[in-house]
Structure formats: structure tokens, C-alpha cells
Design a protein around this motif. Structure first.
Motif, short mmCIF file in Angstrom:
data_model
loop_
_atom_site.label_atom_id
_atom_site.label_comp_id
_atom_site.label_asym_id
_atom_site.label_seq_id
_atom_site.Cartn_x
_atom_site.Cartn_y
_atom_site.Cartn_z
N GLU A 153 45.76 -13.13 20.64
CA GLU A 153 46.30 -11.67 20.63
C GLU A 153 45.86 -10.85 21.69
O GLU A 153 46.48 -9.77 22.12
CB GLU A 153 46.24 -10.92 19.45
N TYR A 171 45.04 -11.83 24.90
CA TYR A 171 45.81 -12.11 25.87
C TYR A 171 47.20 -11.27 26.01
O TYR A 171 47.48 -10.71 26.77
CB TYR A 171 45.95 -13.45 25.97
N LEU A 172 47.83 -11.43 24.77
CA LEU A 172 49.14 -10.93 24.73
C LEU A 172 49.08 -9.45 24.84
O LEU A 172 50.12 -8.86 25.39
CB LEU A 172 49.94 -11.24 23.49
N SER A 173 47.92 -8.64 24.53
CA SER A 173 47.92 -7.27 24.68
C SER A 173 47.93 -6.92 26.16
O SER A 173 48.25 -5.86 26.51
CB SER A 173 46.88 -6.88 24.05
N LYS A 174 47.66 -7.66 27.02
CA LYS A 174 47.65 -7.70 28.17
C LYS A 174 48.64 -8.01 29.26
O LYS A 174 48.97 -7.91 30.42
CB LYS A 174 46.23 -8.39 29.02
N CYS A 175 49.66 -8.72 28.41
CA CYS A 175 50.97 -9.19 28.90
C CYS A 175 52.16 -8.18 28.82
O CYS A 175 52.15 -7.54 27.95
CB CYS A 175 51.16 -10.55 28.23
N LYS A 176 52.94 -7.98 30.13
CA LYS A 176 54.22 -7.17 30.15
C LYS A 176 54.83 -7.61 28.73
O LYS A 176 55.45 -8.80 28.68
CB LYS A 176 54.69 -7.16 31.38
N GLY A 177 55.31 -6.62 28.11
CA GLY A 177 56.10 -6.83 26.75
C GLY A 177 55.62 -7.87 25.93
O GLY A 177 56.51 -8.29 25.12
N ASN A 178 54.29 -8.05 25.91
CA ASN A 178 53.72 -9.17 24.84
C ASN A 178 54.25 -10.55 25.11
O ASN A 178 54.34 -11.41 24.09
CB ASN A 178 53.77 -8.60 23.68
N VAL A 179 54.70 -10.84 26.38
CA VAL A 179 55.38 -11.91 26.61
C VAL A 179 54.30 -12.94 27.75
O VAL A 179 53.88 -12.17 28.72
CB VAL A 179 56.55 -12.06 27.49
N SER A 199 52.98 -18.12 21.70
CA SER A 199 53.77 -17.19 22.01
C SER A 199 55.39 -17.30 21.93
O SER A 199 56.09 -16.79 22.38
CB SER A 199 53.41 -16.16 23.23
#
Length: 550
Positions: free
Chosen positions: A143, A145-153, A320
Motif C-alpha cells: 500500500e 508503494y501504491l500511494s506513490k503510484c499515479k492513480g494507485n496503479v 494490484s
């Protein structure tokens, strides 16, 4: 402070750098160390998919070691045979536990099963039990990592992921657990009354494994015997870190797929099962790197740090991506019309392709539970886009069954990559079942080791024994079509045909057209006749659908 807590083991079979276990110990007056084994599918990742004997043995050895260490701390590992969804709520209710500590996993089937277990637990005891899940099987929580991904993707490339990874700092290790709380009062009697014969540490035979001595006899033949447990894992880690120059300059593509001994660290089974902490591995590497000039050190993606980062990226993709384990309804997948031929799958799995390099690799794979990553590349390409045109999903299932380091996210990611179904799309780059092995082993020493029938075959013919004159075959005691099969396909022909199929499938998806119809590859008629007349009745050759799913 909890009067009674449960530490539920799955991975995390260690005492060093184990935040889940450490917190359970520090926050509990009494604690029950618990491992639940489903006898129908022990240690399964994909539901119902039993591992082969070697991985099951590795986990059992790891559990036994944890139990031994706990007993030295006046506790013990409680092992119960049953379905975790039923056992966990029953144990919590029986002992009146107010906390359940467990290490979370990124793999989708495990997360799904955990959600069902926690829901069942809630329905049985309400909110009386605090369920504490720890995302410590990876270097960072998914989570985060996902928080730092564009659009949580998740990013679509490793390079993009490294930017996210490098923006974070790998946490320090926590202190080793050297003492644990005592077992809850009267716990053993209560559990014995409730579970009876289910309360025991089973043997492999108890779990349905047969001929275990035979199946384990060659597990050390590849150079590492993969004894399960923290002690063996840390000993291997210390040995590898003592090879400082090798560690600092390690570049995975430059290692050999047909080395006679493991040509990488061999630590993957220990990290997978949590016998060695990934953070400990990462920080030990950092200490070695610090002793060298930065210009001398290999860099990701090929370095050892880079390999741990690949692990994180694979985990993130599996975490994801919906339906990550299959082609259908998987948003990152190219749609390829794979053929479905159980006979071709069996020929590949059981080292009967007629290509000695491929068959030697698959022999090492089955007998040791391990294979060099480039060897995995070669056999995966052969099964899918290179030669046999079978679905990567079938190959991934075979790998999950045999590999001692089978890891759901990594396994599926790699099969998608090698089949050019996702992540990597240069389908015109194809591993040759002849030329690739010759690069690092022109004399075929690796083939002679794993396929001893070829011990006297001249190097000139060992990769293509069907080209040897009959007199040479007779002298070596290997008659093609009698003692060893003809090649199942002509690689030079089918590889080009399959490249055309891949292009057609890519173009169809790009243009919004229906997926082309599947077409079987053209097989060697001589080879099919041989295969039909040589089916083994040995248990190890039993059809995989019967052998793997109970």
C-alpha cells in the motif's frame, strides 16, 4: 497487554528481524505459536495446488526448527491439521485469545483466504479479538508503494518502479527474539480435547506424500541441498556475503544456466518462506557494497540489490493487478490464442522433448526443486511462444508445484514475461534449445550430468543427437527413437511460425479485432509414435492434474 494471544505462522519462520513475532511477544502475557496445515493442500499458495515433496519437506524442516527453538524457550509450535478458516476461529474462541498476530502476504489467493478467515473469526467472536496483520514479507508495504503510484496503479516497467523504490528507505531490522511468553494456561489439554489427532506435527507421509526418500534423494545434486530453516538460510547468507568481490560485481545475466552447481546465491527459498528476512539480506548487501568504490559495484536491475527490487516489483504487480494469475480479464495481458495439448505439456514436464538441453534442465528442476533463472527462461520459452505454443498458465502451475522457491507473484510475472504476454514484448527474441546452452557449455557437461545416457555422446552431437550417425548412436548406447525420443518439433520451423502467430495476435488486439483462433504446432510424427509407446507407469509420471490437485 494481552492475557492470551496467538502468533499464527505461515511464512516468517525465523526469530531474527521478525516484527510480527517480536510484537506478539512484547504485547502478550501468554502466547500460542500456531501453524495450521491443510492436509488436502498443505502449504498451498494457489487454492488446492499441493507443492511437490521437496518444497513440502523444506517447509516441514523449517517448522521443526522453529519448534525446537521454541522448546528451548519453554514453549512449542502448536500444529493443527485442518482448514485454517475453521481452525483459527475455533482456537481463538477456545483459548479466549484477545489478539491474533500474523504476517500478511501480497499474493492474491492468500489475501483472499485471509479475508475469509478473518470474516469467519469476526462472526464467531465478534470484535473481542484484535487481528494484527504485518506487511513485513516485503521490504515495504504494498500500500505504501501504491500511494506513490499515479492513480494507485502499479507502474508498467521496472525502471519506473525503481524511482518509487529509491524514494523510500528500507527500514532497519528489529531485534532478534530470544524469549517468548509461556503457553496459555491449560492450552495443550484444551486443544487436545478439541482437536484430538489433528493436534500433531505430521510427517510427509501423513500429508499424502509417497516414496519420499526416493523423491528427496537428489535434492542436493545441484550443489545446495536446501535444508529448510533459519539456521541453514543464515549460514548460506553468511557464506555468500563472505564472497565480497563476487557480491559487489554480481550481474545475474552473466551467470550460467547450465553451471554444475548453483551459480547464484541460492537464497530464494529461504527468503520466500521467511527463514531469512528480506531486510536482513538487503542490509547485508549494503554492508558489502560499502566496502567498494561505487564505480566497481554492479547496479540494478542486474545486481543483487536489483534482484530484491525485482521481487518487490513482482509483488506489487501481483498485488494490484486483477486476475493476475490468468490471461482472461487481466488488464495487463496481451490476448494470445494458446493451444491446449496435455500431451505436449507432459512431454515438456517429464524431459521427453527430444532436446537434451531442455530435458536436462527439466530433470534438474524436478529432482532438486530449483533451476537457474536463465534455465527457467529457456524452458518457459520452449513451452510457450518458442516451440510448443502452450499457455503460460499451464507452465506456471507446473513451476508452482515443483519449485522449492515457488512464489505466486514472481512465478506468474516471470511466465507472463517469458511468453511475451505482458511486461516484455520482443517475441522475435527466442531462446534456441540448441544454441543457447552451447554458449556456456559447448561440451554438454551439464547434459551429461542430468541425462547420464549421453555420457559418451561426442560433444559435436550432444545438443542434437538425432544428427549423430547410427553407428555413433549405437556406440554410445543411445538410439534416437528407441532409447531417447526424436525432437517433438523442429525448432527452426515452429519458432518462425510462432513468431508470425504472436505478431498476428498483437496486431489483432491493437486493431480491436477478435483474438485469432488457436492452431496446434506441427509435431514430429516419429516423436509422437515414440511418446505413445513409452508412457511410464511410475508415480512421478502421473498426469499432473491428478498428482497436484487432491
Amino acid at each position: 497487554m494481552h492475557d492470551v494471544s496467538i502468533h499464527w505462522y505461515r511464512n516468517g519462520l525465523r526469530f531474527h528481524d521478525n516484527p510480527t513475532l517480536l510484537d506478539a511477544c512484547q504485547q502478550s502475557k501468554t502466547m500460542l505459536p500456531l501453524y495450521v496445515i491443510d492436509p488436502d493442500a498443505p502449504f498451498a499458495q494457489t487454492q488446492g495446488l499441493r507443492p511437490a515433496c521437496i518444497r513440502a519437506n523444506f517447509v516441514m524442516e523449517s517448522i521443526q526448527e522453529v519448534d525446537k527453538k521454541l522448546r528451548n524457550m519453554n514453549s512449542q509450535m502448536i500444529v493443527i491439521l485442518g482448514k485454517p478458516k475453521q481452525v483459527i476461529p475455533e482456537v481463538v474462541a477456545l483459548l479466549g485469545a484477545s489478539a491474533l498476530f500474523y504476517e500478511q502476504e501480497a499474493a492474491a489467493p492468500i489475501r483472499k483466504a485471509d479475508a475469509e478467515i478473518l470474516q469467519e473469526l469476526k462472526s464467531k467472536v465478534g470484535t473481542d479479538c484484535d487481528c494484527k496483520g504485518y506487511p513485513t514479507h516485503s521490504l515495504h508495504p504494498m500500500e505504501l508503494y501504491l500511494s506513490k503510484c499515479k492513480g494507485n496503479v502499479a507502474p508498467s516497467s521496472y525502471g519506473a518502479f525503481t524511482k518509487i523504490f529509491n524514494s523510500l528507505k528500507v527500514p532497519k531490522e528489529v531485534e532478534e527474539v530470544t524469549q517468548v511468553p509461556p503457553l496459555p494456561e491449560d492450552a495443550l489439554r484444551k486443544l487436545k480435547d478439541k482437536f484430538g489427532e489433528q493436534l500433531r506435527l505430521p510427517s510427509l507421509e501423513d500429508l499424502g506424500y509417497e516414496n519420499t526418500k526416493e523423491k528427496l534423494k537428489n535434492r542436493a545434486k545441484g550443489g545446495i541441498d536446501f535444508i529448510g530453516g533459519e539456521d541453514a538460510g543464515l549460514a548460506l547468507l553468511r557464506y555468500m556475503m563472505s564472497r565480497k568481490q563476487w557480491v559487489a560485481t554480481f550481474e545475474k545475466p552473466n551467470t550460467s544456466p547450465n553451471a554444475l552447481k548453483v551459480d547464484t546465491t541460492g537464497l530464494s527459498p529461504y527468503v520466500k518462506h521467511g527463514c531469512v528476512s528480506p531486510r536482513t539480506f538487503y542490509h547485508q548487501l549494503s554492508k558489502v557494497y560499502a566496502q567498494f568504490n561505487s564505480k566497481e559495484i554492479s547496479k540494478p536491475p542486474v545486481s543483487l540489490h536489483g534482484q530484491l527490487m525485482w521481487r518487490e516489483y513482482n509483488y506489487l504487480m501481483g498485488y494490484s493487478t486483477p486476475n493476475f494469475h490468468q490471461m482472461a480479464d487481466n488488464p495487463v495481458m496481451r490476448q494470445i490464442p494458446w493451444d491446449d495439448d496435455p500431451q505436449l505439456l507432459s512431454v515438456w514436464e517429464n524431459s521427453q522433448t527430444g532436446y537434451p538441453f531442455i530435458d536436462a534442465l527439466m530433470t534438474q528442476f524436478r529432482e532438486t526443486g530449483f533451476l537457474h533463472h536463465l534455465g527457467r527462461h529457456a524452458v518457459a520459452c520452449f513451452l510457450t511462444r518458442g516451440d510448443l505454443w502452450q499457455s503460460w498458465e499451464k507452465g506456471a502451475e507446473v513451476f508452482e508445484y515443483y519449485l522449492v522457491d515457488a512464489d505466486w507473484s514472481i512465478n506468474n510475472f516471470n511466465w507472463q514475461w517469458l511468453s511475451c504476454s505482458a511486461h516484455f514484448y520482443q517475441y522475435f527474441r527466442c531462446y534456441s534449445p540448441v544454441a543457447f546452452g552451447k554458449k556456456t557449455d559447448p561440451d554438454g557437461t551439464y547434459i551429461r550430468k542430468w541425462l547420464p545416457m549421453f555420457k559418451d555422446m561426442p560433444s559435436k552431437f550432444i545438443y542434437e543427437p538425432w544428427e549423430a550417425p547410427l553407428a555413433v548412436q549405437e556406440k554410445c548406447g543411445v538410439i534416437i527413437g528407441k532409447d531417447y525420443p526424436y525432437p517433438i518439433v523442429d525448432h527452426k520451423i515452429v519458432s518462425k511460425d510462432n513468431m508470425s502467430r504472436m505478431k498476428e495476435a498483437y496486431d489483432s488486439q491493437k486493431n480491436g479485432l477478435p483474438m485469432p483462433e488457436s492452431q496446434p504446432v506441427e509435431t514430429n510424427e516419429k516423436r509422437i509414435t515414440f511418446a505413445d509407446s513409452s508412457n511410464s507407469e511410475d508415480a512421478s509420471q502421473e498426469p499432473d492434474s491428478k498428482r497436484r490437485k487432491k
